[in-house]
Design a protein around this motif. Sequence first.
Motif, PDB file in Angstrom:
ATOM      1  N   HIS A   5       0.847  -1.202   0.000  1.00 21.61           N
ATOM      2  CA  HIS A   5       0.000   0.000   0.000  1.00 21.61           C
ATOM      3  C   HIS A   5       0.880   1.250   0.000  1.00 21.61           C
ATOM      4  O   HIS A   5       1.455   1.597   1.028  1.00 21.61           O
ATOM      5  CB  HIS A   5      -0.914  -0.058   1.250  1.00 21.61           C
ATOM      6  N   HIS A   7       1.576   5.362  -2.107  1.00 16.84           N
ATOM      7  CA  HIS A   7       1.114   6.402  -3.028  1.00 16.84           C
ATOM      8  C   HIS A   7       2.344   6.969  -3.738  1.00 16.84           C
ATOM      9  O   HIS A   7       2.651   8.148  -3.642  1.00 16.84           O
ATOM     10  CB  HIS A   7       0.319   7.467  -2.261  1.00 16.84           C
ATOM     11  N   GLU A  80      -6.510   1.984  -4.229  1.00 20.87           N
ATOM     12  CA  GLU A  80      -7.132   2.057  -2.904  1.00 20.87           C
ATOM     13  C   GLU A  80      -8.532   2.629  -3.127  1.00 20.87           C
ATOM     14  O   GLU A  80      -8.677   3.789  -3.510  1.00 20.87           O
ATOM     15  CB  GLU A  80      -6.313   2.955  -1.970  1.00 20.87           C
ATOM     16  N   ASP A 194       1.509   2.781   3.499  1.00 18.35           N
ATOM     17  CA  ASP A 194       0.654   3.876   3.024  1.00 18.35           C
ATOM     18  C   ASP A 194       1.533   5.117   2.771  1.00 18.35           C
ATOM     19  O   ASP A 194       1.115   6.247   3.034  1.00 18.35           O
ATOM     20  CB  ASP A 194      -0.442   4.171   4.070  1.00 18.35           C
TER      21      ASP A 194
HETATM   22 FE   LIG Z   1      -3.494   5.008   1.214  1.00 18.87          FE
END
Ligand SMILES: [Fe+2]
Length: 253
Positions: A5, A7, A80, A194
């Motif tokens: 996960h 970005h 996501e 994340d």
């Molecule tokens: Fe996220």
Amino acid sequence: MIDIHTHILPGVDDGAETLEDSLRLARAAVEDGIHTVIATPHHANGKYTNSAADILPRVRALNEELIRADIPLTVLPGQEIRLTNQFFEEWESGTLQGLHESSYILIEFPSGHIPLDTPAFIYELSLLNLQAIIAHPERNAEIASKPDLLQELIEKGALAQVTSHSLNGSFGSKIQQVALQLCRRNLVHFVSTDAHHWEGRGFDLSRAYALVERELGAGESNYYKSNAACILANSPIPIREPLGLRKKWYQFW
Ligand SMILES: [Fe+2]
């Protein structure tokens, strides 16, 4: 290590803004001991729309840049996804995709509550042989105050991913304690970062695994690591019995 996960794709959401940001994040990932990340741009969260067809060429382009920059990191496609009424329509049309195009779908809840129809959604996913991974449940206010709510979703077939920064205490000691409690209750299946920005909100995954090992034992951190590998192989995640706080009927007597 594998991170499911992130970005890291430039200019698609609130993560990396530029290619330079992405390369800095990639270098930080490698320094932390990560060799593979899944790029999971936000989709349908009211602010960002990133369809599978848009993500794939961007992932390919970033991998080419990583080779050019001599950074030994592989980026795989993911998403996501917020729960919307259009979910199954979008799944049918190919707008959505699982992590590394597997049957595992990364799902983002609003931070304040669990959407009412989530149990039905998890069931409907299972009819399509798909499995929801709930992103950072420890940061959801409803779950943080009542972890039994997560247990109910796990018992219906969902999986859950806690964030390295939560375990490491970067979001405060309350969220750290909730994250550890969910781990202790067998309600967690993955630790991931994340990661959004190379500065401030990067990876810190090795530190989170070290903390899990210290607090819960090496078996626990190995379980999370091997589950991340299962995603890449699209193979089944071994499920452990949740250790509930809820009393069985006979315990009331
Ligand atoms: Fe996220």
